[in-house]
Enzyme design. Structure first.
Site, mmCIF file in Angstrom:
data_model
loop_
_atom_site.group_PDB
_atom_site.id
_atom_site.type_symbol
_atom_site.label_atom_id
_atom_site.label_comp_id
_atom_site.label_asym_id
_atom_site.label_seq_id
_atom_site.Cartn_x
_atom_site.Cartn_y
_atom_site.Cartn_z
ATOM 1 N N GLY A 55 -0.484 1.151 -29.473
ATOM 2 C CA GLY A 55 -0.405 -0.256 -28.865
ATOM 3 C C GLY A 55 -0.254 -0.925 -30.155
ATOM 4 N N CYS A 83 -2.506 7.233 -31.516
ATOM 5 C CA CYS A 83 -2.579 5.939 -32.235
ATOM 6 C C CYS A 83 -3.590 5.119 -31.913
ATOM 7 C CB CYS A 83 -1.200 5.378 -32.162
ATOM 8 S SG CYS A 83 -0.939 4.293 -33.576
ATOM 9 N N TYR A 84 -3.316 4.121 -31.456
ATOM 10 C CA TYR A 84 -4.582 3.031 -30.674
ATOM 11 C C TYR A 84 -5.269 3.776 -29.738
ATOM 12 C CZ TYR A 84 -6.507 -0.813 -28.701
ATOM 13 O OH TYR A 84 -7.466 -2.079 -28.157
ATOM 14 N N HIS A 169 2.937 9.756 -33.495
ATOM 15 C CA HIS A 169 3.715 9.619 -32.362
ATOM 16 C C HIS A 169 4.478 10.888 -31.954
ATOM 17 C CE1 HIS A 169 2.858 5.287 -31.217
ATOM 18 N NE2 HIS A 169 2.708 5.323 -32.659
ATOM 19 N N GLU A 171 5.912 11.722 -29.295
ATOM 20 C CA GLU A 171 6.921 11.442 -28.524
ATOM 21 C C GLU A 171 8.278 11.097 -29.067
ATOM 22 O OE1 GLU A 171 4.356 9.745 -28.796
ATOM 23 O OE2 GLU A 171 4.479 7.676 -28.740
ATOM 24 N N ASP A 227 23.973 4.549 -11.100
ATOM 25 C CA ASP A 227 22.580 4.236 -10.205
ATOM 26 C C ASP A 227 22.941 4.183 -8.676
ATOM 27 O OD1 ASP A 227 21.290 4.533 -12.466
ATOM 28 O OD2 ASP A 227 21.083 2.240 -12.546
ATOM 29 N N LYS A 365 16.554 6.947 -16.157
ATOM 30 C CA LYS A 365 18.170 6.981 -16.302
ATOM 31 C C LYS A 365 18.664 8.340 -16.456
ATOM 32 C CE LYS A 365 22.015 4.380 -16.174
ATOM 33 N NZ LYS A 365 22.031 3.136 -15.635
#
Ligand code: XMP
Length: 509
Positions: A55, A83-84, A169, A171, A227, A365
């Protein structure tokens, strides 16, 4: 609001720009995950594991977001702070956090310092991605340092066999073994996790749709985009009576209406085509202000749609997960725009009456595309570039005329065909041609010409909030330019738009 699922990986969102990416990575690894604001921790229903995201705040801020630590520990499941999230856990375990003077941003070496479940099979020195300024300090006696950076600063901590913190991170793809580290966290710590796979999820969605719809007729707007196409096909496969309505506002691309019709015929879903082009173009006559153009188109679309969709029993919308996440950054401009777009008054009324169905609301998506593939929707339909609601109106600055639309359509068609021919179409997130409101001097044959200019755009983007222009091979640009100059009447100049967003936007208006 998405309801917590037993066995899911609950990601608590502390506002990092990467929070949603953690959820996507976990799902890619085959486990169910949802993102929650930290305040919803108490509502979780036996989660399988909990991840605290990064964050933008500092834990030393007076109003820094916190975690209800006793509640967190009471779940007795593996916990990972990123992290945070790691700094917060360090404080809860009796350590402190030292405010940083500068931000460490970019690649760093992860030096594994101790054997542990998290780094099983990870290289001794692996590249990871850092984005932080504060660091953990004064670790408590029972804190184990499991990795440091090259300067021997702790960047990964362990507090028990199920509780970890990492400063980097995992990710983001710049953390080369980030996915393996996440996989280790999910599979090497004894977590009991709910699986996520799109085929099984499709069956669940179909059962849920059948239960929710009962015998009602479902109406939905379709544009031919991924979509709305997946939505309509999913409803039809669920055996629901669907009315799929396509509105031609006269601002579509070359042959678009016919192509969309053919696309839906191919997947076996009949659509109702409402040709309102004259109504739209008449209303736009003489209008030059971009905002006014948008207002006219938006209002008329709603009028036309509701004019057709009277006595709605149930309205289906292709809302996706990023639009419904109540994230720590949900006050951002991006989500406000989307909220406005998806939640116009009439829809809010229908929602209150329980008449809105949003079957795709748990999916990202890329998952919608995967779902579409399992429904047998052809590849080209699943990978179509996004196209804005106001259509070519935002690509023809100034007054809209039939003539200008025809020029734009022709140039756009050449551009898109060239991208497809050269194999660049799917590398590009969105591409189009815009007709500039200027005349330029040129020579055609032996004559002076005074004609308009076309601007070609091709961008890559993750979420449309930022975008970068694509470095296309010169031969692709040259071929498109030659074809446009030789065959589009009224054009004597072609430009390639090399503007990033920000400060430019993706569209011209
Ligand atoms: P901008 O131009 O704001 O575009 O950078 C970002 C993305 O949004 C699309 N866009 C729209 N889509 N209705 C839509 O459905 C709209 O009014 C609209 N305006 C822009 C644009 O094509 C790009 O993908």
């Amino acid at each position: 609001m998405i309801q917590p699922t037993p066995g899911e990986v609950a990601v608590l969102d502390y506002g990092s720009q990467y929070s949603q990416l953690i959820v996507r990575r976990v799902r890619e690894l085959g486990f169910m995950a949802h993102l929650y604001p930290p305040e919803r921790l108490g509502e979780l229903q036996s989660p399988g594991a909990i991840i605290l995201s990064g964050g933008p705040r500092s834990t030393s801020d007076l109003d820094a977001p916190d975690v209800d630590y006793p509640k967190l520990m009471a779940f007795n499941v593996p916990v990972l702070g990123v992290c945070y999230g790691m700094q917060l856990l360090n404080i809860k375990h009796g350590g402190t956090v030292k405010p940083g003077v500068t931000r460490e941003y970019g690649p760093a070496k992860l030096v594994v310092a101790a054997e542990c479940a998290l780094f099983k099979g990870i290289s001794h020195e692996s590249q990871v991605w850092m984005s932080h300024s504060d660091t953990c300090a004064n670790l408590s006696a029972d804190t184990r340092v499991i990795a440091t950076n090259e300067d021997a600063v702790p960047v990964a901590l362990q507090w028990s066999d199920r509780c970890f913190g990492i400063q980097f991170h995992p990710e983001v793809t710049h953390s080369h073994e980030g996915t393996s580290i996440l996989r280790n966290f999910l599979t090497q710590t004894g977590a009991q996790l709910a699986k996520f796979d799109i085929v099984a999820f499709k069956d669940q969605m179909i059962s849920r749709i059948q239960a929710e719809v009962g015998g009602r007729e479902v109406i939905c707007g379709v544009s031919g985009g991924v979509d709305s196409t997946v939505l309509a096909v999913l409803l039809q496969r669920a055996g629901v009576k669907v009315r799929a309505i396509y509105i031609n506002n006269g601002l579509m691309r070359l042959n678009e209406t016919a192509e969309v019709k053919a696309q839906f015929e191919e997947v076996g879903v009949p659509i109702e085509i409402i040709d309102a082009s004259e109504r739209f173009l008449t209303a736009l006559k003489g209008v030059t202000d971009p905002e006014q153009k948008r207002r006219i188109i938006g209002t008329m679309f709603v009028d036309v749609f509701w004019g057709v969709a009277d006595n709605v029993e149930l309205l289906a919308q292709g809302t996706l997960y990023p639009d419904v996440i109540e994230s720590a950054t949900s006050g951002s401009i991006a989500s406000k725009i989307k909220t406005h777009h998806n939640r116009v008054d009439r829809i809010m009324e229908l929602k209150a009456e329980g008449k809105v169905l949003e079957p795709l609301a748990e999916l990202f998506k890329d998952e919608v595309r995967a779902l579409g593939a399992t429904l047998g929707i052809p590849h080209y339909a699943l990978w179509r570039h996004p196209f804005p609601g106001p259509g070519l109106a935002v690509r023809v600055p100034g007054e809209i005329t039939e003539e200008k639309l025809a020029i734009t359509r022709h140039a756009d068609d050449i551009w898109i065909k060239e991208l497809r021919r050269s194999g660049q179409y799917e590398r590009v997130w969105q591409a189009y041609a815009a007709l500039l409101p200027v005349k330029t001097v040129g020579v055609k044959g032996d004559e002076r010409s005074y004609e308009a200019a076309i601007s070609l755009r091709a961008v890559v983007s993750e979420d449309a909030m930022t975008a970068d222009w694509v470095e296309l091979p010169y031969e692709v640009l040259r071929a498109a330019s030659n074809k446009i100059l030789n065959s589009v009447k009224g054009i004597n100049r072609v430009l390639y738009d090399i503007s990033t967003k920000p400060p430019a936007s993706i569209e011209w208006e």
